[in-house]
Design an enzyme around this catalytic site. Sequence first.
Site, short mmCIF file in Angstrom:
data_model
loop_
_atom_site.label_atom_id
_atom_site.label_comp_id
_atom_site.label_asym_id
_atom_site.label_seq_id
_atom_site.Cartn_x
_atom_site.Cartn_y
_atom_site.Cartn_z
N HIS A 202 0.82 -1.21 0.00
CA HIS A 202 0.00 0.00 0.00
C HIS A 202 0.85 1.26 0.00
O HIS A 202 0.47 2.28 -0.56
CB HIS A 202 -0.98 0.00 1.18
CG HIS A 202 -0.36 -0.31 2.50
ND1 HIS A 202 -0.38 -1.57 3.05
CD2 HIS A 202 0.32 0.47 3.37
CE1 HIS A 202 0.25 -1.55 4.22
NE2 HIS A 202 0.68 -0.33 4.43
N GLU A 449 -5.74 -12.59 -18.58
CA GLU A 449 -4.95 -12.58 -17.35
C GLU A 449 -4.50 -13.98 -16.96
O GLU A 449 -3.56 -14.14 -16.19
CB GLU A 449 -5.76 -11.99 -16.20
CG GLU A 449 -6.27 -10.60 -16.44
CD GLU A 449 -7.29 -10.18 -15.40
OE1 GLU A 449 -6.92 -9.44 -14.48
OE2 GLU A 449 -8.46 -10.61 -15.51
N ASP A 473 -1.45 -9.86 -13.60
CA ASP A 473 -1.93 -11.20 -13.27
C ASP A 473 -1.42 -12.25 -14.24
O ASP A 473 -1.18 -13.40 -13.86
CB ASP A 473 -3.46 -11.24 -13.22
CG ASP A 473 -4.00 -10.85 -11.85
OD1 ASP A 473 -3.26 -10.98 -10.87
OD2 ASP A 473 -5.16 -10.41 -11.77
N CYS A 520 -3.19 -3.23 -20.30
CA CYS A 520 -3.53 -2.29 -19.23
C CYS A 520 -2.77 -2.56 -17.93
O CYS A 520 -3.04 -1.94 -16.91
CB CYS A 520 -5.03 -2.30 -18.95
SG CYS A 520 -5.66 -3.89 -18.37
#
Length: 594
Positions: A202, A449, A473, A520
């Site tokens: 984070h 993905e 991913d 993306c």
Amino acid sequence: MSFQVFGIPVSRGVAIGRAVLVASSRVDVAHYFIAEAQIESEIQRALRARDVVAAELEALKQDLPGDAPHELAALLDVHLMLLHDDALTGATKQWIIERHYNAEWALSAQLEVLARQFDEMEDDYLRERKADLEQVVERVLSALAREQGHAPVDAASVVQRDFAGEDPLLLVAADIAPADMMQFKRSVFHGFITDIGGKTSHTAIVARSMDIPAVVGTREASRLIRHDDWVIIDGDAGAVIVNPSPIMLEEYRFRQRQSELERARLTRLRHTPAVTLDGERVELHANIELPADAAGAIESGATGVGLFRSEFLFMNRGGELPSEEEQFIAYKAAVEAMRGMPVTIRTVDVGADKPLDRMSASELRHEHVLNPAMGLRAIRWSLAEPSMFRQQLRAIYRASAFGKVRLLIPMVAHLGEVRQILESVKKVQQQLTDAGQAFTKVDLGVMVEIPAAAVMLPLILRHVDFVSVGTNDLIQYTLAIDRADEAVAHLYDPWHPAVLQLLSRSIAESVAAGKSVSVCGEMAGDPVFTDLLLAMGLRSFSMHPSQIPSVKQRILRADAARLARVLPQVLASEDPQREAQAVFASHKVTHSLQ
């Protein structure tokens, strides 16, 4: 004395300033026994502190700024679940009753018990929650200390302090809790340094969203650096230089000025079309999480939104799902803000590291034990909740009446899923027609993905209008690596031959089928991969708005045809990264920007 500490670079650039240390509140915890008559009052102390922290976290949830990464809201919810979990609060109470420990000692003792349990767990994601548990306990200990009138210097108090002087400030900590990061987004800090963390922590997410330098995973920085030390953060090399010499300080100040000049120069490209030297036009789209983010996309020169992460609307809601009307208003706002440019809305992608806050702590633990990255997430969850899914589809189709909308489905791996999606879309279209609600044609796309989707892409392409490759991913699943796990983070390799083969094949097959294809994931926004993706035939990139200028510059200086001719050498190499650096450099034509 000058010295250097090295870690993981997660946000580029150079920051120079004085260190502000955020010490752990677990330091100097009071340890003493209480009398029998004090047990109930000590339990109430612990419960009051828990409730204070719960109120703080709830307030932070309510005050999340519009540009907050959606991951932070999810992390705050995880902290709230841990805070109310009986494994923490109930067991702490037992320590007080049975051992007559004071509240701080009881809480610390239970933390050590749970920490050992986390360390022994096999699931990578769940082991990582140990850091979240430690942050929750630290906040409760801080609340207990404040009640006693001797609060330690913690992250929350630091951000409220009125610092004197004009020197830039850099934050140094063992780790920074999501709740504190939200306050730091509005603070005076110019960079972050933490002992732990990775590229997807984070701290890294917020640092990148704030576009300030950060280095994580330094291990010892918070122990070695002292308050008010002069520090340089080299966000490009992952280096932290403490008490630099005058010569080194001047060198980095020069680099800092050069970086600022480069950013200013790149802003001149905002309205320049992204066209290669041989005339290939490239679309540069933005990834957004909120309708308000569309303004930043426009400002950066984006030609559309390539990824609207709709799951943000589903999180931080106290367990309630957004209504169709609420979703419609949000999607409509984003579509109108983009002024006729396309907006690609991804259906809700929850699960794994993005759980809904309506899950209880026990449900969250159960899901993680079952390996959530491969569990009921993304389209699997949507198809398991058909009413919710159709509600979201209706909101998206209604928004299409106000601009160009594209529908993107995450984590597709089976043709059966594609058929179910098409049936749901058909049913929603009929419902809207019967209700007299306007909508226009919405292109349907899927995310590649999962390796299975890449392998069977020609079959999938028969049923969809476009493809978007989620490289984050795709790399994770191809290499069987949890990218958030520090123990295997070094194996997370975008240059791995298997990853490049799947990526190149997916782009080529989409182009051959006459279907548009974009990327993306993080690779799209990293200029290091721009030449490679152009060589593979990619003509649509989607990234954070702040990354668009540097990628556009690489595109303007590239000859796509020349790059494509040497691509086979790169794909056939045992060391694709080194080969790409060599052959692309030798076949590239550059020009100075006007």
